[in-house]
Write a protein that holds these residues in place. Structure first.
Motif, mmCIF file in Angstrom:
data_model
loop_
_atom_site.group_PDB
_atom_site.id
_atom_site.type_symbol
_atom_site.label_atom_id
_atom_site.label_comp_id
_atom_site.label_asym_id
_atom_site.label_seq_id
_atom_site.Cartn_x
_atom_site.Cartn_y
_atom_site.Cartn_z
ATOM 1 N N VAL A 25 6.847 11.551 2.298
ATOM 2 C CA VAL A 25 6.573 10.638 2.815
ATOM 3 C C VAL A 25 6.154 9.172 3.377
ATOM 4 C CG1 VAL A 25 5.042 10.484 5.074
ATOM 5 C CG2 VAL A 25 6.082 12.769 4.827
ATOM 6 N N PHE A 26 5.333 9.517 2.198
ATOM 7 C CA PHE A 26 5.012 7.434 1.501
ATOM 8 C C PHE A 26 6.633 7.151 1.293
ATOM 9 C CE2 PHE A 26 0.368 9.489 1.130
ATOM 10 C CZ PHE A 26 0.004 8.396 2.624
ATOM 11 N N GLY A 27 7.590 7.380 0.772
ATOM 12 C CA GLY A 27 8.806 7.021 0.480
ATOM 13 C C GLY A 27 8.839 7.020 1.316
ATOM 14 N N ALA A 41 10.008 2.972 2.469
ATOM 15 C CA ALA A 41 11.839 2.733 2.535
ATOM 16 C C ALA A 41 11.317 1.703 3.753
ATOM 17 C CB ALA A 41 12.248 3.760 2.451
ATOM 18 N N LEU A 42 10.946 1.645 4.824
ATOM 19 C CA LEU A 42 10.990 1.163 5.747
ATOM 20 C C LEU A 42 10.507 0.216 5.869
ATOM 21 C CD1 LEU A 42 12.096 2.529 9.219
ATOM 22 C CD2 LEU A 42 9.044 2.579 9.411
ATOM 23 N N PHE A 43 9.392 0.119 5.864
ATOM 24 C CA PHE A 43 8.603 -1.546 5.085
ATOM 25 C C PHE A 43 9.785 -2.351 4.123
ATOM 26 C CE2 PHE A 43 4.948 -1.567 8.004
ATOM 27 C CZ PHE A 43 4.999 -0.794 8.347
ATOM 28 N N VAL A 72 0.764 -1.136 0.063
ATOM 29 C CA VAL A 72 -0.307 0.105 0.184
ATOM 30 C C VAL A 72 1.156 1.119 0.168
ATOM 31 C CG1 VAL A 72 -1.187 1.388 1.524
ATOM 32 C CG2 VAL A 72 -2.136 -1.171 0.955
ATOM 33 N N LEU A 73 1.946 1.527 1.303
ATOM 34 C CA LEU A 73 2.244 2.201 0.691
ATOM 35 C C LEU A 73 3.686 2.699 -0.728
ATOM 36 C CD1 LEU A 73 4.250 1.707 4.892
ATOM 37 C CD2 LEU A 73 2.694 3.914 3.778
#
Lengths: 259, 372
Positions: free
Chosen positions: B152-154, B158-160, B106-107
């Motif tokens: 923010v979504f990028g 990247a975190l996930f 989703v992100l």
């Protein structure tokens, strides 16, 4: 190298058979890849099997009766007797080694914590089972088992394995393989009961018992008596059997290599 | 006393993981690697990385959409996928992965959407053709694209993505039953070969869809150079560990290579492919006039990323755990085999073409004026 390694493994096998008698402490609050809590079954019991290889004639009655009792698909087995032709290189003597294989119902079963949906679990009495209505068929447990005791059942498309015939044990019957063993080589029972046949035999033969692949740290609860330590881990053997296919690639039977 | 043992009776075991698993691991590795390649241009807003970021984002979104389909197909009971969420098992890496994957997907889609939306707005304002109408529809109303959303979504994606890297590697590496998998170096190798394949794919699409931008070639080659050097160091460390101490993973690998001609051929091929990739990358970076052929090298890079996963996931399954010899790896023609492999790539191609038609991804721009 091989001799030293195998002797070491043999000693480890004996050691581990002893350690398995001590109940492991509670494994709740499981971290990643730790054993989740056990559920169901009688917590006052711990089922185990002792296989007296001195009595096994390799007749495969256990294989057949298990197949009929548990309706495994053709070609998949919950138990089978591996057979090896063993030649003494010095004397040329030939003997046959029989090795009945089944789920070891390990004290630390590596197949259980990997299950992503809690479909496979260990009962309080030590038996490892699969709820095949919950199983998603990811086959992670099949990969995790070091004994190849699990398979994907092609009829149910879920993980399948030996359950010590829990459905029979729970109503006071013996597992199909034990019931049909002509030599009485397979002894099942509660090792928490000091008077059970298996407890008495394990006490009597304590130093001679071995388990498979002790180096995996799984603490198997199928104990072998009269085992050659060279077969404890993956045997250094030549594969000799090949399937034979017809022109359309359909399997028509087996034959021995070189015959 | 030495013994010669011959196995005379043993069952044949089927491989439990199908080529679908290879396809998932390949797609998801390209996805998280391409996502990382898009960050300098789109999240850190470095102008010179923008052409690379446009392609990398396209690759990341398309592979993110297709990967989970292959994963679902590898389940023997795909319709029961909801069991992952109805009875989670936090002690299982696969269960952790099932929790990480949907937010990652989703992100990544949101990241792509917010990066692409300003260009969609521009196209929508440009006339009455069907593409303009579609673009207006995809804009989901008349509002200004928040500039911060891409960042923010990028960053969250990247975190996930790091979570996906960790779980896909760890879920294989923890399996002590297969010594070849049971090494901490495996997750690192998955990431490095993923970066190689993603850079390769970006360079290939650069030639096919983006007018062979010279910056993209140069940047892609640099990523491949770093990743292949990293992979060489990892492979050497893994091997030296096995030589100087006891490593079941290295020992199992050596035994397989020694006793099985197929494995000897695979090892030789992997080594020579790695060396060729390294040498040609270095040569192209030193002689920029050859860089226009970098897309060809991209094909080799994609091959390496895929073949590594085939070797690790499929060939390793042919090593018997209990019995002598090797199981037979037969790739069937049907959906469990060849059709599954081709089908995954076909699906990816379809998704790529649909996005190419619907989204003016080439016009992604960091300029403030384009984001009204």
């Amino acid at each position: 190298m091989d001799f030293a390694r195998r002797t070491l493994l043999g000693q480890m096998a004996r050691l581990t058979a002893g350690a398995a008698l001590v109940p492991l402490s509670s494994l709740a609050n499981a971290g990643i890849n730790d054993q989740p809590p056990r559920r169901e079954g009688d917590s006052s019991k711990r089922y185990a099997m002792l296989i007296d290889l001195r009595q096994c004639i390799g007749c495969q009655a256990c294989t057949v009766s298990c197949h009929i009792e548990n309706e495994a698909p053709l070609g998949s087995f919950r138990t089978i007797v591996s057979q090896y032709e063993v030649e003494n290189e010095d004397t040329g003597d030939i003997a046959t080694m029989m090795l009945p294989r089944l789920c070891n119902h390990c004290e630390a079963p590596p197949c259980v914590p990997v299950c992503p949906v809690q479909a496979t679990y260990q009962r309080e009495d030590g038996i490892v089972v699969v709820n095949n209505e919950a199983c998603v068929g990811c086959a992670y447990c099949v990969q995790a088992c070091p004994y190849d005791a699990r398979f994907i059942n092609e009829k149910t498309q879920t993980a399948d394995k030996c359950t010590f015939c829990a459905h029979r044990l729970d109503v006071g019957l013996l597992p199909a393989c034990v019931e049909s063993c002509v030599g009485g080589a397979r002894i099942i029972g509660d090792i928490r009961d000091p008077d059970s046949q298996i407890s008495r035999m394990m006490a009597e033969h304590h130093d001679d018992l071995m388990v498979l692949k002790p180096e995996q740290g799984t603490s198997p609860h199928v104990f072998y008596l009269g085992m050659d330590e060279r077969f404890v881990t993956r045997p250094l053997a030549d594969p000799a059997i090949w399937d034979v296919r017809d022109n359309e690639g359909k399997e028509i039977g087996y034959e021995f290599a070189g015959h | 006393m030495s013994l010669l043992a011959t196995e005379i009776l043993t069952p044949r075991y089927e491989l439990a993981w199908y080529p679908w698993a290879v396809q998932y691991f390949f797609m998801i590795a390209i996805s998280y690697s391409a996502l990382m390649l898009s960050l300098p241009g789109l999240v850190f807003r470095r102008e010179r990385f923008l052409p690379l970021a446009r392609l990398a984002l396209l690759v990341a979104v398309t592979c993110t959409l297709v990967g989970p389909v292959a994963l679902l197909a590898d389940l023997h009971q795909p319709a029961r996928f909801w069991h992952f969420y109805a009875s989670p098992a936090p002690w299982s890496w696969m269960s952790i992965g099932a929790v990480l994957l949907p937010p990652y997907v989703v992100l990544t889609i949101l990241y792509g959407y917010f990066a692409w939306r300003p260009a969609l707005v521009t196209r929508g304002a440009e006339g009455q053709g069907w593409d303009a109408k579609l673009a207006r529809l995809l804009c989901l109303g008349n509002w200004q694209t928040p500039q911060l959303a891409v960042i923010v979504f990028g960053a969250l994606a990247a975190l996930f993505a790091c979570g996906i890297m960790l779980y896909t590697g760890a879920e294989i590496a923890i399996l002590a039953s297969r010594p070849l998998w049971n090494t901490n170096w495996l997750p690192v190798m998955f990431v490095l070969t993923g970066l190689i394949a993603a850079s390769g794919l970006v360079m290939l699409l650069n030639r096919l869809m983006a007018g062979a931008n010279a910056d993209v070639y140069r940047q892609g080659l640099k990523v491949i150079l770093v990743a292949i050097l990293g992979a060489a160091v990892v492979a050497a460390t893994w091997f030296i560990q096995g030589m100087t101490g006891y490593s079941p993973s290295v020992q199992a690998a050596l035994e397989s290579v020694r006793h099985n001609p197929d494995w000897t051929a695979i090892a030789a091929w992997a080594l020579s492919a790695g060396v060729v990739l390294f040498l040609v990358t270095v040569a192209m970076l030193r002689a920029p006039k050859w860089q226009r052929w970098a897309w060809l090298l991209g094909l080799l890079a994609i091959h390496m990323g895929w073949a590594f996963r085939w070797l690790v996931l499929m060939e390793v399954q042919t090593v018997a755990k209990n019995t002598a010899g090797y199981y037979h790896l037969a790739v069937e023609a049907g959906s469990y085999g060849l059709l599954g492999i081709i089908g995954t790539f076909g699906l990816w191609l379809a998704v790529l073409l649909i996005i190419d038609i619907l989204v003016p991804w080439r016009d992604v721009n960091n300029a403030r004026s384009a984001t009204y």
